[in-house]
Structures are given as C-alpha cells and as structure tokens.
Design an enzyme around this catalytic site. Sequence first.
Site, PDB file in Angstrom:
ATOM      1  N   GLU A 154       0.843  -1.198   0.000  1.00  0.00           N
ATOM      2  CA  GLU A 154       0.000   0.000   0.000  1.00  0.00           C
ATOM      3  C   GLU A 154       0.877   1.247   0.000  1.00  0.00           C
ATOM      4  OE1 GLU A 154      -0.156   2.172   2.704  1.00  0.00           O
ATOM      5  OE2 GLU A 154       1.047   1.030   4.127  1.00  0.00           O
ATOM      6  N   LYS A 210       8.166  -1.010  -1.555  1.00  0.00           N
ATOM      7  CA  LYS A 210       7.482  -0.279  -0.493  1.00  0.00           C
ATOM      8  C   LYS A 210       8.482   0.341   0.482  1.00  0.00           C
ATOM      9  CE  LYS A 210       4.526   0.981   2.702  1.00  0.00           C
ATOM     10  NZ  LYS A 210       3.697   2.194   2.582  1.00  0.00           N
ATOM     11  N   GLY A 259      11.439  20.803   9.653  1.00  0.00           N
ATOM     12  CA  GLY A 259      10.456  20.665  10.714  1.00  0.00           C
ATOM     13  C   GLY A 259      11.015  19.909  11.894  1.00  0.00           C
ATOM     14  N   GLY A 263       7.238  11.302  11.936  1.00  0.00           N
ATOM     15  CA  GLY A 263       6.697  10.327  12.882  1.00  0.00           C
ATOM     16  C   GLY A 263       5.711   9.426  12.172  1.00  0.00           C
ATOM     17  N   CYS A 266       4.632   4.582   9.736  1.00  0.00           N
ATOM     18  CA  CYS A 266       5.329   4.023   8.566  1.00  0.00           C
ATOM     19  C   CYS A 266       6.813   4.356   8.524  1.00  0.00           C
ATOM     20  CB  CYS A 266       4.653   4.496   7.286  1.00  0.00           C
ATOM     21  SG  CYS A 266       2.981   3.848   7.065  1.00  0.00           S
ATOM     22  N   LYS A 269       9.377   3.006  11.476  1.00  0.00           N
ATOM     23  CA  LYS A 269       9.577   1.547  11.547  1.00  0.00           C
ATOM     24  C   LYS A 269      10.094   0.982  10.229  1.00  0.00           C
ATOM     25  CE  LYS A 269       4.959  -0.315  10.386  1.00  0.00           C
ATOM     26  NZ  LYS A 269       5.402  -1.220   9.309  1.00  0.00           N
TER      27      LYS A 269
END
Length: 443
Positions: A154, A210, A259, A263, A266, A269
């Site tokens: 995804e 991915k 910035g 976090g 996705c 990790k």
Amino acid sequence: MKISIIGSGYVGLVSGAGLAEAGHNVICMDVDDERIKNLRQGKSPIYEPGLDEMLVDNVERGRLAFTTSLEEAVNHATALLIAVGTPPSEDGSADLGHVLAVATGIGKILSKPLLVIVKSTVPVGTCDRVRASIQQELDRRDEQTGFSVASNPEFLAEGGAIKDFMQPNRIVCGIENKDSEKLLREMYAPFNRNHEKMLFMDVHSSELTKYSANAMLATKISLMNELANIAERVGADIEHVRQGIGSDPRIGYAFIYAGPGYGGSCFPKDVRALSHTAREAGFEAKILDAVEHVNLRQKTHLFEILRRGFDGEFAGKRIAVWGLSFKPNTDDMREAPSRVLIDALLEAGASVRAHDPEAMDVALQIYGEYDNFSVHADQYETSNGTDALVLVTEWKLYWIPDYEKLAATMRQKVLVDGRNIWPQETALEHGFTCHAIGRPSVG
C-alpha cells in the site's frame, strides 16, 4: 469479485471501503470483537477524512460486511488481502507474527483456489514464508487445493488515504504467475482506466519497493532538517534555501520542508526494518542509519529552542502546544514529534496546555495521569498564562493565528514555529519573539 481483507486497521479499512466503492463484494475480518461490533454500527476506530461516510454507504448497499470469522472470510474470497500490522521488534525488524498467523489460519481452512495478497508492509522474503506456512497446513490435512501468493504494497498517506486509494499514481504488484496478474487486473480495473498504473514485477522486488519508497522520502526529510540545523548556525534562512533548491526539477518541492522530524506508523519503523534487512544480508546501510539518527535528534530540537530561551529553567513555566498528531488530518500520535517535546517538558517540570483538532483523546490516553498536562477545546484557551506557544503540527486552523488574542493572554510573548508557516514580520509587529526551524530568530 469476492474479496476478503484480514485486518480491519488503517490499511484494511481504507482498502475494504475503496474496493467496495468500486463495486466489489468485500468482507473485512478482524479478531477484535469490539472493533467489528462498532464497524457494523458505522463507527470507525480511526480518523481518516471521508472514511466513515464510505464505510456506512457501502454497508447499506450490501457491498461491505464485517466478521470475526476467518473461516467465513476465506470461504467467501476469490482474492484475500492480508492487511494486519507488522509492528517493530526490539531489534528494529518487522514483527511478522500476525502475518504468519493469518497464513497458518488460511492453510487450516482453504479448500478452493485462492489468491493470497500480502498488503501489509513486510520485508523481502515474507511472501515466501506466507506460501510455506499455508502449504505446511495443507500438507498436514493432505489437501491438494492450489493457491498463489502475491505482493501488493500500500502507498496510503494518512490524512489523504481515500484519495490515494481511489486515485492511485501506481499499483505495484509482485506476482508468481499470469493467473495472479489476471485477478489483480480484474480487482483494480476500476482504478486503472485513465492510464496504465499497474506495475507487475517479481515478488521480492515488490516487497522492496514499499520500503524503498518510504526510505527515500524519509531521507529527504532528514537531509532537509540537517540543512536547517546548518542554516541556523551560519545565519541563513532555510525557507530561502528550500525555494532555491526546490526549483530544480531534479529535486522538486515535495518533502523538503524543515520541521521537527517525521513520525507516524510508517517512516520510522520502515527505515529501521530496511536497515535490519540490510544487516541480515551482510550489508551496512549507512545512509539509512544516518536518516534514523538525524530524525531522532531533530525531534528534540523544539525543546532545545525552549531550553536555550529559558536558560534551562522550566520550573513554573507553562507551555502551550498546538498540534499533537504526527501530521494533519489524522489522530495518529505514534512516534509524533509532539510526544518527544511533551515528554521533555513534563520531565523538566513545565506544565503543558495542548490542543489538536482530532488527537486530544489519544493524548489523554497517553498523558491523562499527569497533573501538569491538560487539553483544551479551543486552541486559544491553551495560551492563558503561558510562557511560550509551540506549533508542532500544521493543521490549517493554526496557519493564521490571532496575534492580538495571543498577546492578551500569554504571560511571555514567545512563539516557536516548528513548521515555518507563521510570517515572522507579523509576529514581530505584535511584540512577539519568534523562533523557527533553520531561520534566524526575531524579536
């Protein structure tokens, strides 16, 4: 098509709603009885703009159903998507326990041909393990049913996941045979009409795609934050630098905003998991390790700005925090920069008054036991008697503050713009001191 999705979390629900919206007959399965009960009543466990309406509409049309029965899901499906979580293990690797447990469960039930599609984010070689787990159970039952395993990662960005699913810019599929390609083309036909978006490749390449995408984006963020730290020390303005380099089409403007660090569920990790995969293959991924290191350091940056401004004295200080989720349009606080800031402030003895359009309930689950932490329904309530206001997440309602209202309620007029969206000249005109990321402080 009859499609089943195992796992009714973020990816599973968005995929299920999107496939049902396209006209497929979808069953979403989850082992959480309470979650399935709420979903049947139209209550989603996550906040994602547009998702609730799509779920309710497709349930009413009879195209989307929910169950706790794996047997029902397997028997229903021509294609079955595994969309369960792959949380990080202590060593940074992806925990495949849920994925492989589903595969084992499928093997215990399967009695007709099935395409098993791994939608979860998994390291290279996971589909091989899924195939082996299913086959092992079939062998134990002396069951000769054929099946195929495919990879279909995804690419959903929280806050815009419905659009990402319904209007994808690419659909990556790792396949073993032409029959799998045929079924995947049928499943995604409604999303592939404008132009060819489907990319077919071997399974291992699909699994790596991915992780590679997230690693590339995370690298851009960390590099930009590294440049911002340099800009602060040499008197440059990172916003001018951003415009200067973003105009180069080889670089572009996306993901080059300085910035407080990335976090969410996705990037952190997945960068760690890919680095772990590299180590297992005998390769040291130095850039990936540096990306992770820079990001962890960057998350402390907002606190360091405050620490310098208050000479390290936080006792009795009140700090207002705008934005708790790791990005706008979600209530997800997993590995959010706000948590690093709040943890440091509370440990230093400061009080925190926070606001977020969606994540305040989540924040109370994390910090509700702290007497010196509070959330407030109105963003300007947070500023009452405060010594500084810190912008962490760039929700739209924070973009144009009422400086007069802030000036009238704050004890000290100190602003820390963690997203570089507030015009410093305007803040200065209202008597504020304004700090930002990679920009000279004013006031």
